[in-house]
Design a protein around this motif. Structure first.
Motif, PDB file in Angstrom:
ATOM      1  N   ALA A 115      43.625  35.966  35.637  1.00 41.59           N
ATOM      2  CA  ALA A 115      44.472  37.681  35.892  1.00 41.59           C
ATOM      3  C   ALA A 115      44.089  38.220  34.662  1.00 41.59           C
ATOM      4  O   ALA A 115      44.162  39.432  34.770  1.00 41.59           O
ATOM      5  N   THR A 139      53.699  39.269  35.885  1.00 41.97           N
ATOM      6  CA  THR A 139      52.648  40.111  36.379  1.00 41.97           C
ATOM      7  C   THR A 139      52.486  41.565  36.634  1.00 41.97           C
ATOM      8  O   THR A 139      51.514  42.233  36.341  1.00 41.97           O
ATOM      9  N   ALA A 179      47.123  35.573  39.680  1.00 40.26           N
ATOM     10  CA  ALA A 179      48.071  35.310  38.698  1.00 40.26           C
ATOM     11  C   ALA A 179      49.155  34.175  39.474  1.00 40.26           C
ATOM     12  O   ALA A 179      49.708  33.230  38.954  1.00 40.26           O
TER      13      ALA A 179
END
Length: 434
Positions: free
Chosen positions: A187, A120, A230
């Motif tokens: 995300a 991420t 996420a």
């Protein structure tokens, strides 16, 4: 005998004198054979050197060319690496990554997926670098007019706009694809929408209307939502605490910066609230109002179960300190008070995020989803095990019944248990059924 020996010796001396003259009387003649020998022996060496000279020169030139090429490649890598670093605004992008990572941790349960966190953060970093690069591509002329930005890669001519645009497109697409692959579609969608909002809405709006500051605050508030999405694949009310803090924090931060650099922004052609506010009062009031909005965030974080009660106290004290700085800016709108509030905002954000992470409680929805998923998996496994046991039990019963049906009721000891009785007749249970 002696005479003959003398004659022979004299003859030998005469021959030697004719072949090798006396060096004392003819020194040049005496050295001639030696010189001629040396010259004759050195001739092949000179010829070999002359023959080997072009090869050696060619090898030396090739080595120099390779060294020069390697030096040019290393210089090019160093040059473009530095340009990419500046185009990406690496320090600002690192702050965006920090907020996204904090959102990921807050959205996690008891256990934080470190690999997911790294993916991420990497995707967020690439998308942020792309957005910052596109921002500079669209503002080349404006940056060239400002002292603070005229040395950037594009205004200084160190890299071409087409090259920068290609870099932005590549890294932005790669970051979005990484988030979609390793995190989830939500995300990736938030990252792509934030890139579009920053590069194609906020950037041109900076030259049109002062509302760009509020749009920029929305851009800065999205990365924590990205991290939360996420981690948990959904957004809840608890996910809004850190984005709200970032939104309200950016306004006093950038109001102070716009007040301090208003002449520079004016030269660059940017529209800021401070341009129409020569006294600075309006700018200061906007800063104070948004600081007041941040005061209840600590209580909300505790009341909604995101953090423990200690964070309520710590966040309230931090926000109170920033509010006092904004109040001093209102009472005395000078560069000194604006600079004090600006530095206070720089200290506020990392302290607020550190407290939020230190006192966080696991995301209950995430834990509930994990427990539900685990229960479903356990139920499926338990049901399969029950079915297997039932099948095994049924097979055992079938075997017992088959043995009972095939075995006669009397032992196989003899044909007749007693000699004086007739031989028994064995009748199977099927006969009775018939």
């Amino acid at each position: 005998m002696w005479r003959g020996g003398a004659t022979a010796a004299s003859a030998a001396r005469a021959l030697r004198s004719r072949m090798f003259p006396d060096a004392a009387h003819h020194p040049a003649t005496a050295l001639a054979p030696i010189a001629s020998g040396r010259s004759s022996s050195s001739a092949p060496a000179a010829a070999a050197a002359a023959a080997a000279g072009p090869a050696v020169a060619e090898a030396t030139a090739a080595a120099a060319a390779v060294s020069q090429r390697a030096g040019s490649v290393s210089d090019a890598l160093r040059h473009y690496g530095r340009c990419y670093f500046e185009l990406s605004k690496a320090r600002l992008s690192a702050l965006v990554v920090a907020t996204s990572g904090a959102g990921y941790v807050l959205g996690s349960g008891n256990v934080v997926d470190i690999a997911g966190l790294c993916y991420t953060c990497a995707g967020t970093m690439m998308v942020a670098a792309s957005a910052n690069t596109l921002n500079q591509v669209f503002e080349i002329k404006n940056d060239a007019k400002m002292k603070r930005t005229m040395r950037r890669p594009l205004p200084s001519g160190r890299i071409s706009p087409a090259h920068a645009a290609m870099w932005a497109t590549t890294v932005g697409a790669a970051g979005t694809a990484l988030l979609a692959w390793k995190a989830n579609g939500m995300a990736a969608g938030l990252a792509a929408s934030n890139l579009i909002l920053y590069a194609f809405v906020y950037t041109p709006l900076k030259q049109i209307h002062p509302v760009n500051t509020w749009v920029g605050a929305v851009v800065g508030a999205i990365p924590p939502l990205l991290g939360w999405a996420a981690a948990s694949s959904e957004l809840s009310l608890n996910a809004m605490i850190l984005p709200a803090a970032l939104y309200y924090w950016q306004l006093p931060h950038f109001m102070a910066l716009a007040y301090l650099c208003r002449n520079d922004y004016l030269a660059g052609g940017y529209r800021m609230l401070s341009f129409a506010d020569p006294t600075g009062k309006r700018t200061a009031w906007v800063s104070l109002r948004n600081c007041l909005y941040m005061l209840p965030l600590g209580f909300f974080a505790y009341n909604w179960g995101l953090t423990s009660e200690w964070f309520n106290l710590e966040a309230s004290l931090l926000t109170l300190g920033l509010t006092i700085g904004a109040l001093s800016f209102v009472l005395e709108p000078t560069p000194k008070s604006a600079r004090r509030m600006f530095y206070g905002s720089l200290l506020y954000l990392p302290a607020f995020m550190a407290g939020l992470l230190l006192h966080r409680l696991p995301n209950e929805q995430k834990e509930h989803n994990n427990v539900t998923q685990t229960s479903e998996i356990t139920g499926v496994l338990y049901g399969a095990e029950q079915q297997d046991e039932e099948r095994a039990r049924q097979k055992r019963e079938d075997r017992k019944l088959s043995r009972v049906h095939s075995r006669p009721p009397v032992a196989y000891a003899s044909v007749a248990p007693f000699p004086f009785l007739p031989v028994p007749v064995y009748v199977s249970p099927q006969a009775y059924e018939l």
